[in-house]
Structures are given as C-alpha cells and as structure tokens.
Design an enzyme around this catalytic site. Structure first.
Site, PDB file in Angstrom:
ATOM      1  N   ASP A 156       0.738  -1.304  -0.137  1.00 19.00           N
ATOM      2  CA  ASP A 156       0.040  -0.067   0.021  1.00 19.00           C
ATOM      3  C   ASP A 156       0.893   1.441   0.076  1.00 19.00           C
ATOM      4  O   ASP A 156       2.182   1.185   0.059  1.00 19.00           O
ATOM      5  CB  ASP A 156      -0.907  -0.007   1.101  1.00 19.00           C
ATOM      6  CG  ASP A 156      -2.434   0.559   0.909  1.00 19.00           C
ATOM      7  OD1 ASP A 156      -2.467   1.480   0.085  1.00 19.00           O
ATOM      8  OD2 ASP A 156      -3.229  -0.291   1.067  1.00 19.00           O
TER       9      ASP A 156
ATOM     10  N   HIS B  16      -2.244   3.015  -5.128  1.00 20.70           N
ATOM     11  CA  HIS B  16      -1.762   2.786  -3.971  1.00 20.70           C
ATOM     12  C   HIS B  16      -0.269   2.180  -4.054  1.00 20.70           C
ATOM     13  O   HIS B  16       0.146   1.065  -3.566  1.00 20.70           O
ATOM     14  CB  HIS B  16      -2.628   1.261  -3.222  1.00 20.70           C
ATOM     15  CG  HIS B  16      -4.026   2.023  -2.914  1.00 20.70           C
ATOM     16  ND1 HIS B  16      -4.088   2.855  -1.910  1.00 20.70           N
ATOM     17  CD2 HIS B  16      -5.498   1.811  -3.478  1.00 20.70           C
ATOM     18  CE1 HIS B  16      -5.441   3.262  -1.818  1.00 20.70           C
ATOM     19  NE2 HIS B  16      -6.245   2.574  -2.512  1.00 20.70           N
TER      20      HIS B  16
ATOM     21  N   GLU C  62      -8.983   2.356  -6.545  1.00 27.16           N
ATOM     22  CA  GLU C  62      -8.626   3.586  -6.213  1.00 27.16           C
ATOM     23  C   GLU C  62      -7.415   4.374  -6.871  1.00 27.16           C
ATOM     24  O   GLU C  62      -6.541   4.465  -6.141  1.00 27.16           O
ATOM     25  CB  GLU C  62      -8.422   3.753  -4.776  1.00 27.16           C
ATOM     26  CG  GLU C  62     -10.020   3.455  -3.977  1.00 27.16           C
ATOM     27  CD  GLU C  62      -9.684   3.530  -2.402  1.00 27.16           C
ATOM     28  OE1 GLU C  62     -10.740   4.057  -2.023  1.00 27.16           O
ATOM     29  OE2 GLU C  62      -8.620   3.033  -1.991  1.00 27.16           O
TER      30      GLU C  62
HETATM   31  C1  ACM Z   1     -10.990  -0.678  -1.187  1.00 26.90           C
HETATM   32  O1  ACM Z   1     -11.591  -0.827  -0.059  1.00 26.90           O
HETATM   33  N1  ACM Z   1     -10.312   0.458  -1.875  1.00 26.90           N
HETATM   34  C2  ACM Z   1     -11.024  -1.777  -2.021  1.00 26.90           C
END
Ligand code: ACM
Ligand code: ZN
Length: 607
Positions: free
Chosen positions: A32, A102, A166
């Site tokens: 992440d 991420h 995202e």
């Molecule tokens: C997520 O909660 N961004 C998959």
C-alpha cells in the site's frame, strides 16, 4: 494489513481465528501507499525503503504526526511458513499486490516508475495517493511481471489479486509518457470510459495476461470494470454490490465484499464517542448477519457467478492486533453464517442464542472481541397514533433492562423496562442490562419533543433507498443524528428533494421551523439549496409562508452539521409542508461535478 504491520505470530493467530469460523481463503493485502510488506528479491528497495515510513499521522489526517518511524515486512521464508501454517488449516492465502494505484511506498524506492519521477516518500497519511505507477513506462510493465513472477513462485494459490482500486488519473492526464502510450495503442476516451480508464484496463490486462500465461487467475477490485474488464478477471465488489452485479451479468466470477455490509474497519456501534477510533460507517453484527450475497437483481443463471463473500479489515485505525481482533469478533461469526447458510435457514434470534457459546471459546482462546452484542438494543418508533415515542428494548439473553428518564445512571433500583416504554416529553433516556457478572454499556439518548415530534409525517418524494433506514418518520422521531450519516438517524435524498407534510393533528400556532443537514463534500453530500414552507388547515390547500434559495457550496465551505432555523410570522395551522432542495448539479470545483449530490437531513422541529 499493510497500513499497520503484524507479526508472524499475530498472522498465525488470525489464521487460527479464521479456521474457527470455517473460513477457507485469506486475502492478504501486502502492499500500500503507507508500506510495502513483502520481500521481492529482484527489487530489494521495496522492503529496504518501501516498508518503512518516517512517522504516522495522528487520527484522521489531523495534520499532526507522531514522529515515530514505523515499518515491517515479511521475508519470503516467513511467508512460506505462514502459507504452510494456513494450508494445515485448509486455508489458502490469496496475496494482493495492489496496482497501479496505492503504490507510493514502491515509488519511494523506485521513483522512475512514477509519472513525475519523484522524489516520493512512503506515505505518512491515510487516503488515496495521486502518485501511481506510470502507465506509459515499459519499466513498469517489467516491474509488474517481475513482482508477479516472485509472487507466483511463492504462493500456490490459483488466484492472485492485483488490486486495481482507487487509482487516481491525475498524473496520467498530465504525463507525456502515459499520453504517448494511449496514442500508440489507439486508445481514445468515449461515452463509456475516459482515455485514462482505458489505460488502466491496459495495465490490468497486462497483469492478467502474465498471470494466465503462468496458469493463474486474476482477481481485481470493482474499479477494474471501468475501462472494460480483463477477459478472465474475477471481480471483488467493494463499492456496494453494483460492481459485482454488473460483472456477473458480463459472466465474470464475483466475490462480494460490499462496504455496505462487510467492511469490518467500520464502527460496530453508533456510540462512536466511547469507541476506539475507526474509519467511520456503522456495521453492527445484526447488519452483517442480514447480508444476502446472492443479489435478487440477478437471474439464477447469473447468480452462479457469485463465488463467495469476504470481509475486509483495512488497518489504518487498527494499530494493534488486539484491535484487529476487536473489529473482527464476533462479526466473523455472523459472516460465517452469511457464507455457509442457505438464506431460508438463517435466523438472527437463533444465531444470538448460540453466540454466547462461541464467545466462551474466544475467552478460552484469549481472543479479544467486541461485546456490543451484550448491550441493550433498542428500537425507537415514532407512534403517530399516540404522538409518543415508543422504545422497545431487548438483550440477547433477556437480561433485565433498567432505565431512567432524568439523565441519571440506571441502577438495580431503577424501573425495569416492560415490552415498551413510551415517552412524550424532553428527556435524557438511559438504559442498562444488569447481569450477575456485571452491567452492560449504558444506552443513552436525548429525546427532544417539539410540535412536530411523533406527528404523522408523509413523504411526497421518495427517500434515497440506500439511506432510507426507517423512512420519513426519522425526521420527526425526536432523535438527533451525530456527524456519522450512516447511523440511521439521518435519511438522504438523491435526485429528489426532502418534501414532507407534517400533520400537527390540531390547529397549532407555529413561529419557527428548524432542521439540520449533514455535509461531507468528499462523499458527494451537500447542504440544502433552498427551502419552502407552506401551511394548510385542510391538508389540501396550502399557503406559502417562507421561501429562500441558497448558493451552491464552495470548495472552502466546511464539512459538518448545518443547522437551518427558519423564523416564521406566527400562524395557526394544522398541516405544514416543507421542501428542502437537494443539489442537482455538483459544482465545477468538485470531482463529481455535474452529478447530483446527496442531501442528508435530520429532525424537523416546529415550535
Ligand atoms: C478498497 O476498499 N479500496 C478496495
Ligand atoms: Zn505516466
């Protein structure tokens, strides 16, 4: 489990907990923005640099930092040990390398993989970083292949998760390499998707091809629908069930993990002030239990693509393993029955009767767990017939419930609640279950009565289905919501207005009307754009007594509660018709510009 790091022993305990709840797949989110947690031999910087952040923001991106370096990662040998441990318990570990977004921790180590070239640092705040893998750089494709090659070598799982969630397109829009890639591939935005969404599909397709060539299947989050799904992709539906429904209709396998039911980083009580900090939301055990993973919108044929369910534990606000356990248990017990029980066999009352036995096991095994299920649960109902607020309370084991109306702490000496406690005045209501081994948490509610409280209230436009809760009477039940708009104290209007008629039941002199809106601009939730008030003696012919419109919200306007108090020329009336206009076109400065916004409202009080 990337935002915070957990020891090998803790991960093994997590696996033991899973085995106890009949779970067979552990989706392990290993990378992440805030930390890369998996050793990759070809890219040692991923862990040497990417696994450490210099400090961590305090709370919800407060702007203050703890000043404490934080880090941790698993060597490949440690991962093999954990995979074996899980396999002995019939649990397969599905690793996730989240790409192309991420990725800030990876970029901190290998800045040439980003669009701007950096420098980058392992992120010290929460959220979604704009800095992502560059879609126009061939080194990125090599990086993806190299990392996935080691992941495949390490993890025997048929499925490998490549994230895809995202991924902001901010950098790609400005990046010459990304735009050149789009041009070279003949990618152009159209009515369905933007150029950058197609670019994201290009990256995801690349990853899938690599996995498929090595005999593995790819899982991606539901954003991978944007730009078109990779040919053999399995979709993990997290932004509600919509992505999963769409993917099943396209004949792709689906894992349901909707944040509306299965995000176990959400709060499990409305009493958030007395809880450890969490990301938000509200998912008590009962809500989890009520989830039915087969969407009724799908045909039986399409339902075959729904392969299972999963709960997610993002760890921004779970700095310790004890906190992970607290957020997991006993919601996992409900999840297990969602996963393994036929819907017609599910019975929440029966589940609650059995739950204390499982909780005895948690005690015996030394697992930390949340105790909310032992608290008093209460249903508040505005009774329009009696104009009183009816409170029906229960506990899972029928422990006696004592209550007070004057704000004092209920004790053994306080009255015991019968089937229903009815209230018709302002009060601070408190209730507690008292058992031989102690008292539950205190349930506490401020009840505020005005002329409109518990009076017949009808909606002239529909309430938004997702945020309907108990419907329009939420606006006149005497109970006010807090900042969390998902507690059921707020209802929302979307592409419709708050448009209600309240019957005061008899001619009543009124001189003011008030209501509150809950604004969270990042969630497309805005203040009211205009208000009109009309009065009527017969409920048919109305006279306008107030009308005002308000400008669209500005980027600099605060999030939070907005109290709207309207002073009226005193008038005697029986019916009051109130309209509060929702935002129909989100302003230019916002990412959702041009779309409708949500209007969250609570408690219309008339005096
Ligand atoms: C997520 O909660 N961004 C998959
Ligand atoms: Zn780029």
């Amino acid at each position: 489990m990337s935002r915070h790091f957990f020891t090998i022993d803790e991960v093994k305990t997590f696996i033991d907990m899973m085995a106890l709840h009949n779970m067979n797949r552990m989706h392990w989110h290993l990378t992440d923005d805030q930390g890369w947690r998996l050793e990759i031999k070809k890219y040692p910087g991923l862990t040497e640099i990417g696994s450490k952040r210099k400090e961590t923001v305090i709370g919800h991106n407060s702007g203050k930092y703890d000043g404490i370096p934080y880090g941790g990662f698993y060597t490949q040998d440690e991962v093999r040990d954990i995979i074996d441990y899980a396999a002995q318990r019939y649990i397969t570990i599905i690793p996730e390398i989240d790409l192309p977004g991420h990725m800030q921790a990876a970029l901190a180590a290998y800045p040439h993989l980003g669009c701007t070239g950096g420098p980058y640092e392992v992120w010290t705040i929460w959220g979604v970083s704009d800095d992502v893998l560059c879609a126009g750089n061939d080194d990125v494709l090599t990086f993806i292949d190299d990392v996935l090659a080691e992941v495949i070598e390490l993890f025997p799982s048929e499925y490998i998760h490549i994230g895809g969630d995202e991924c902001p397109k901010t950098r790609w829009k400005e990046c010459k390499k990304c735009q050149a890639r789009a041009k070279a591939l003949g990618i152009k935005g159209d009515k369905k998707h933007t150029t950058e969404e197609y670019l994201q599909s290009f990256i995801i397709n690349h990853a899938e091809k690599f996995l498929n060539q090595h005999g593995r299947q790819m899982i991606g989050w539901d954003e991978t629908l944007e730009g078109g799904l990779a040919p053999n992709a399995t979709v993990m539906s997290w932004r509600g069930e919509g992505g999963g429904i769409e993917a099943a209709r396209q004949h792709h396998d689906v894992i349901m993990t909707p944040n509306t039911y299965l995000y176990f980083d959400y709060y499990q009580t409305k009493d958030t002030e007395n809880e450890p900090d969490a990301i938000g939301g509200y998912l008590p055990v009962e809500r989890v239990y009520s989830y039915e993973p087969m969407p009724s919108a799908l045909t039986p044929e399409e339902q075959k693509y729904i392969k299972g369910v999963q709960a997610n534990h993002w760890t921004e606000y779970m700095p310790t393993f004890a906190q992970v356990q607290y957020m997991s248990l006993p919601r996992w017990a409900a999840l297990a029955e969602v996963q393994w029980s036929q819907p017609e066999k599910k019975n929440y009352e029966c589940f609650l009767k059995r739950l204390p036995q499982l909780i005895n096991l948690y005690d015996a095994l030394g697992y930390n767990y949340a105790t909310h299920v032992f608290d008093v649960s209460a249903e508040f109902e505005a009774n329009a017939e009696t104009s009183m607020l009816d409170i029906r309370m229960k506990t899972i084991d029928n422990a006696p419930i004592h209550y007070t109306l004057d704000g004092s702490q209920p004790t053994q000496a306080s009255p015991v609640a019968g089937d229903v406690v009815s209230i018709n005045q302002n009060c601070t209501f408190k209730a507690v279950a008292i058992r031989p081994n102690g008292e539950s948490r205190v349930l506490s509610e401020e009840v505020a009565f005005s002329r409109s409280t518990c009076k017949p209230t009808t909606a002239n436009q529909p309430v938004n289905r997702q945020y309907q809760f108990k419907g329009i009477t939420t606006l006149t039940d005497g109970l006010k919501g807090n900042r969390n708009y998902k507690t059921g104290r707020w209802i929302a209007f979307y592409r419709n207005d708050m448009d209600v008629t309240i019957d005061l039941k008899e001619p009543t002199e009124i001189s003011s009307l008030a209501f509150t809106t809950n604004v969270e601009k990042g969630d497309w939730t805005f203040d009211v754009r205009g208000v009109t008030v009309e009065v009527s003696d017969d409920g048919k012919n109305f006279t306008k007594v107030f009308e005002e419109s308000y400008p669209a919200m500005k980027e600099t306007d605060r999030n939070g509660l907005y109290d709207h108090k309207i002073t009226l020329k005193p008038v005697t009336t029986r019916y009051v018709h109130v309209v509060g206009l929702s935002e129909r076109s989100i302003p230019e400065w916002h990412g959702g510009k041009g779309n409708a916004g949500f209007l969250f409202v609570d408690e219309i009080t008339i005096e």
